[in-house]
Design a protein around this motif. Structure first.
Motif, PDB file in Angstrom:
ATOM      1  N   UNK A  30       0.758  -0.989  -0.121  1.00 32.95           N
ATOM      2  CA  UNK A  30      -0.077  -0.231   0.055  1.00 32.95           C
ATOM      3  C   UNK A  30       1.232   1.198   0.213  1.00 32.95           C
ATOM      4  N   UNK A  31       1.992   0.870   0.939  1.00 32.17           N
ATOM      5  CA  UNK A  31       3.093   2.183   0.949  1.00 32.17           C
ATOM      6  C   UNK A  31       3.378   2.724  -0.643  1.00 32.17           C
ATOM      7  N   UNK A  32       3.759   1.261  -1.483  1.00 34.59           N
ATOM      8  CA  UNK A  32       4.521   1.726  -2.872  1.00 34.59           C
ATOM      9  C   UNK A  32       3.143   2.517  -3.720  1.00 34.59           C
ATOM     10  N   UNK A  33       1.677   1.692  -3.344  1.00 25.90           N
ATOM     11  CA  UNK A  33       0.698   1.913  -4.209  1.00 25.90           C
ATOM     12  C   UNK A  33       0.147   3.391  -3.986  1.00 25.90           C
ATOM     13  N   UNK A  34       0.530   4.386  -2.767  1.00 25.82           N
ATOM     14  CA  UNK A  34       0.323   5.413  -2.411  1.00 25.82           C
ATOM     15  C   UNK A  34       1.310   6.629  -2.769  1.00 25.82           C
ATOM     16  N   UNK A  35       2.582   5.639  -3.064  1.00 22.85           N
ATOM     17  CA  UNK A  35       3.563   7.006  -3.531  1.00 22.85           C
ATOM     18  C   UNK A  35       3.589   7.323  -5.255  1.00 22.85           C
ATOM     19  N   UNK A  36       3.140   5.900  -4.823  1.00 22.61           N
ATOM     20  CA  UNK A  36       2.585   6.025  -7.725  1.00 22.61           C
ATOM     21  C   UNK A  36       3.946   5.479  -7.770  1.00 22.61           C
ATOM     22  N   UNK A  37       4.427   4.342  -6.583  1.00 24.16           N
ATOM     23  CA  UNK A  37       5.410   3.295  -7.495  1.00 24.16           C
ATOM     24  C   UNK A  37       5.004   2.421  -7.825  1.00 24.16           C
ATOM     25  N   UNK A  90       5.953  -7.550  -0.551  1.00 20.49           N
ATOM     26  CA  UNK A  90       5.180  -6.090  -0.320  1.00 20.49           C
ATOM     27  C   UNK A  90       5.318  -5.370  -2.041  1.00 20.49           C
ATOM     28  N   UNK A  91       6.721  -5.411  -2.176  1.00 21.95           N
ATOM     29  CA  UNK A  91       6.778  -5.132  -3.280  1.00 21.95           C
ATOM     30  C   UNK A  91       6.239  -6.203  -4.548  1.00 21.95           C
ATOM     31  N   UNK A  92       6.440  -7.571  -4.745  1.00 19.02           N
ATOM     32  CA  UNK A  92       5.601  -7.943  -5.209  1.00 19.02           C
ATOM     33  C   UNK A  92       3.997  -8.104  -5.351  1.00 19.02           C
ATOM     34  N   UNK A  93       3.567  -7.772  -4.299  1.00 16.28           N
ATOM     35  CA  UNK A  93       2.036  -7.092  -4.275  1.00 16.28           C
ATOM     36  C   UNK A  93       1.329  -6.487  -5.433  1.00 16.28           C
ATOM     37  N   UNK A  94       2.631  -4.969  -5.415  1.00 13.94           N
ATOM     38  CA  UNK A  94       2.344  -4.065  -5.736  1.00 13.94           C
ATOM     39  C   UNK A  94       2.969  -4.105  -7.458  1.00 13.94           C
ATOM     40  N   UNK A  95       2.969  -5.617  -7.483  1.00  9.51           N
ATOM     41  CA  UNK A  95       4.016  -5.281  -8.702  1.00  9.51           C
ATOM     42  C   UNK A  95       4.979  -5.270  -9.504  1.00  9.51           C
ATOM     43  N   UNK A  96       5.852  -4.536  -8.588  1.00  8.10           N
ATOM     44  CA  UNK A  96       6.744  -3.658  -8.301  1.00  8.10           C
ATOM     45  C   UNK A  96       8.385  -4.730  -8.563  1.00  8.10           C
ATOM     46  N   UNK A  97       9.458  -4.647  -8.732  1.00  8.00           N
ATOM     47  CA  UNK A  97      10.576  -5.707  -9.491  1.00  8.00           C
ATOM     48  C   UNK A  97      11.420  -5.475  -7.850  1.00  8.00           C
ATOM     49  N   UNK A  98      11.488  -6.358  -7.380  1.00 11.34           N
ATOM     50  CA  UNK A  98      12.412  -6.238  -5.579  1.00 11.34           C
ATOM     51  C   UNK A  98      14.260  -6.574  -6.368  1.00 11.34           C
ATOM     52  N   UNK A 146      17.726   2.145 -13.162  1.00 10.21           N
ATOM     53  CA  UNK A 146      16.668   2.403 -13.144  1.00 10.21           C
ATOM     54  C   UNK A 146      15.745   2.850 -11.898  1.00 10.21           C
ATOM     55  N   UNK A 147      16.469   2.228 -10.748  1.00  7.19           N
ATOM     56  CA  UNK A 147      15.262   2.463  -9.714  1.00  7.19           C
ATOM     57  C   UNK A 147      14.457   3.680  -9.196  1.00  7.19           C
ATOM     58  N   UNK A 148      13.605   3.214  -9.171  1.00  3.72           N
ATOM     59  CA  UNK A 148      12.762   4.218  -8.127  1.00  3.72           C
ATOM     60  C   UNK A 148      12.650   4.611  -7.061  1.00  3.72           C
ATOM     61  N   UNK A 149      12.706   3.646  -6.055  1.00  4.09           N
ATOM     62  CA  UNK A 149      12.456   3.427  -4.632  1.00  4.09           C
ATOM     63  C   UNK A 149      13.536   2.673  -3.901  1.00  4.09           C
ATOM     64  N   UNK A 150      14.239   3.437  -3.169  1.00  2.00           N
ATOM     65  CA  UNK A 150      14.907   2.651  -1.871  1.00  2.00           C
ATOM     66  C   UNK A 150      14.143   2.855  -0.717  1.00  2.00           C
ATOM     67  N   UNK A 151      13.983   1.122  -0.165  1.00  2.00           N
ATOM     68  CA  UNK A 151      13.584   1.432   1.036  1.00  2.00           C
ATOM     69  C   UNK A 151      14.589   0.259   2.138  1.00  2.00           C
TER      70      UNK A 151
END
Lengths: 84, 566
Positions: free
Chosen positions: B79-86, B108-116, B136-141
């Motif tokens: 949800x965090x990633x989706x809210x941030x617009x990832x 969570x990353x996989x649930x949001x459809x992003x690539x871990x 070209x990573x867009x977010x770092x946790x």
């Protein structure tokens, strides 16, 4: 001698292994390896520092994670070879 | 009776559809790996079962999380990633020590459809930059302890939109950063999981090559099928196991068998935040009643060095199956573990690119100490002649090759199509390792077929190290090679020619070693430096790394004139 030795080791550890801006105090019994400051690969550089600084040779089998885990332990290890 | 039963029978009858059936894969609402790790286990009635037992680095705190908590905390990260617009397909890096958030955020990353994109927390600025820039990573946790490294390079990473610190508690975030506390976040009971297909990208792991920058091996959600069945048959995981994989998820073992395979099976996993430390490791096996232990030859050899006395101080009677990966396991280690633990370590072989175990020793199959074992059922392997790329006779050294098509195989090197295609010849995937196969079908590792250094199970590219060395003000020329080592298989050895005015002494040596450690990582740091007046070079002026390596390995190099023409 003991305090000077520990001070020098501590200063080196802080300088080399603690992240810039990281708010931690390295005490004599702060776990360095289990605390994530020094890892098993980095122990080589720490060992070389001790050998260079104190003109000693620490055998590889003595350079264990336990022996390098705190300033106290490192100081004891150095003393073992400087006093030998 | 082991899960695999008879290896020969499994090999004869094998079809990947068996694994799909066990997972009810074709009827699943999505092929998203995260669904199989979290929701599916809850649907199977395992919601209250412990998924993760975690012990902190100091060893004074333990936390346990159930599969339902894994689902909920995974939802919170998604949800965090989706809210941030990832957006789906974007690369999200996990740059953390082995804390529970690492595991929740992976789900969570996989649930949001992003690539871990998990990266080892020992990486320093240059190693981190190379991999984040390429992906070209867009977010770092990340964590407080490591965030400074990301800040130092952020200006050079225009694609990086979000830096999320997960352990900062209620402290105010710096400008451009987000603080997230999964335990305090609004619970997300249901999350609309990204509807991944089998070919949807899932995980991006970086691995080193001889030349150029590290390459990102891209995996897909369909890899789960192979990771599930290999975890079941090689690791022999069962419902009542407490399984401990010592690998860090910054490397592929830590995701394929430290997250995906075991949790797809609903297995309880132990994670120690701590790195290698013999006394604490044995204490953990005893305390948490570990039954299956997946570790690495370097750790096993270090444990051998510690001796049997320390083992006798602990009750390790819960252990029932031991497996090893990362580098070849020497016969002495297999024999020693049988003597001391009463169980042999089973060696397994695979790589970042293969995504799952491809050659292994199996429970119940006779171990030939020192052998890699036999191909996993469903995997066609061969040893090929290096010139003709045709299978060699038993006992002849050649290249390990695999017939493409197993589910966990990587699908590309990120933004590096040419290198990817070069890995395939005559319909085979060429692993880059040399081996022999004996009359009984057992594989025997011989060595790498390139200059990549395998140190403690980590692959390090010489080019990356040499480039870093050249940035040191004292270094005029450099070469990095793998020097044989009784514990780490190889260690990084650097040959250095100094610029005028610098002295070849221990102080300079230490300064250079620390310089590389801080730029790249402790793994890439040379464990040894030899100063040379000048480097041996080819006629075109290229440093003859192979000649230097041959000196270390004692290999006969013969007539160097051919090398001089390289």
């Amino acid at each position: 001698m003991a305090d000077e030795l520990k001070d020098k080791i501590r200063a080196y550890v802080v300088d080399e292994y603690v992240e810039e801006g990281e708010d931690v105090e390295v005490k004599d019994d702060t776990p360095l390896i289990s605390g994530g400051f020094v890892d098993s690969f980095s122990m080589v550089s720490l060992k070389l520092f001790l050998e260079t600084e104190y003109g000693i040779k620490i055998p590889d089998e003595k350079a264990t994670a336990e022996a390098f885990d705190t300033v106290n332990a490192i100081a004891a290890l150095v003393r073992q070879y400087t006093e030998a | 009776m082991s899960n695999i039963g008879s290896y020969d029978k499994r090999r004869k009858d094998f079809d990947w559809s068996q694994a799909r059936e066990e997972l009810a894969y074709d009827d699943a609402p999505t092929k998203n790996i995260a669904y199989f790790l979290a929701e599916r286990n809850c649907e199977r009635g395992l919601g209250d079962k412990v998924a993760l037992i975690w012990e902190n680095a100091a060893g004074d705190a333990t936390r346990q999380f159930t599969f339902d908590q894994l689902r909920l905390y995974g939802n919170a990260y998604a949800q965090l990633l989706r809210d941030l617009g990832v957006a789906p397909g974007e690369r999200v890096c996990i740059f953390m020590d082995k804390i529970p958030d690492l595991y929740f955020s992976f789900v969570g990353i996989l649930k949001a459809g992003a690539i871990a994109q998990p990266l080892f927390s020992a990486f320093r600025e240059d190693s981190l930059f190379t991999r984040l820039e390429n992906a070209q990573t867009t977010a770092v946790l990340t964590m407080k302890r490591l965030a400074g490294r990301v800040r130092h390079i952020r200006d050079k990473l225009p694609a990086l939109k979000h830096v999320i610190v997960v352990d900062a508690g209620g402290a105010e975030a710096r400008e451009g950063e987000t603080h997230f506390d999964v335990y305090a976040a609004e619970p997300v009971e249901a999350f609309d999981i990204y509807p991944a297909g089998e070919e949807t990208p899932s995980v991006l792991h970086y691995t080193s090559g001889t030349t150029g920058a590290p390459k990102g091996a891209l995996h897909v959600h369909g890899s789960l099928v192979a990771q599930y069945i290999t975890a079941k048959w090689v690791l022999d995981l069962r419902d009542d196991d407490v399984y401990w994989c010592t690998a860090d998820p910054g490397w592929v073992t830590g995701t394929s068998y430290g997250i995906i395979g075991p949790w797809a099976l609903g297995t309880t996993q132990l994670v120690l935040e701590l790195g290698f430390m013999p006394e604490r490791w044995y204490a953990a096996i005893e305390k948490y009643r570990v039954t299956v232990w997946y570790s690495a030859p370097t750790a096993i050899r270090l444990l051998m060095r510690e001796g049997a006395e320390i083992v006798r101080r602990h009750d390790l009677g819960s252990l029932r199956h031991l497996v090893s990966v990362g580098e070849p396991l020497n016969p002495e280690a297999v024999i020693w573990s049988e003597d001391v633990y009463g169980l042999p370590f089973h060696d397994s072989f695979w790589q970042t690119e293969t995504g799952c175990i491809v050659i292994s020793n199996y429970p119940g199959m006779r171990i030939k100490a020192g052998s890699m074992g036999k191909p996993f059922p469903g995997i066609e392997a061969a040893v090929l002649d290096a010139k003709t790329f045709r299978p060699v006779k038993a006992g002849t050294v050649g290249l390990i090759a695999l017939r493409p098509g197993w589910p966990a195989m990587f699908r590309q090197y990120w933004r590096n199509e040419e290198t990817y295609h070069n890995k395939f010849v005559n319909g085979w995937y060429i692993c880059g390792d040399r081996a022999t196969v004996d009359e009984d079908g057992y594989y025997w590792f011989v060595g790498r077929d390139d200059d990549v250094i395998n140190t403690g199970g980590h692959l390090v590219g010489p080019f990356e190290i040499e480039s870093a060395l050249l940035e040191h003000p004292a270094v005029a020329e450099s070469a990095a090679v793998g020097k044989p080592d009784p514990v780490n298989l190889e260690v990084v050895k650097a040959f250095v020619a100094l610029k005028p005015g610098y002295e070849a002494n221990d102080k300079t040596r230490l300064d250079i070693i620390n310089f590389v450690r801080k730029k790249l990582s402790p793994i890439a740091m040379p464990q040894e430096i030899e100063f040379m007046a000048s480097m041996p070079k080819t006629r075109s002026g290229k440093i003859m790394r192979r000649l230097l390596k041959a000196r270390e390995t004692g290999e006969e190099i013969g007539d160097t004139s051919t090398l001089e023409d390289d």
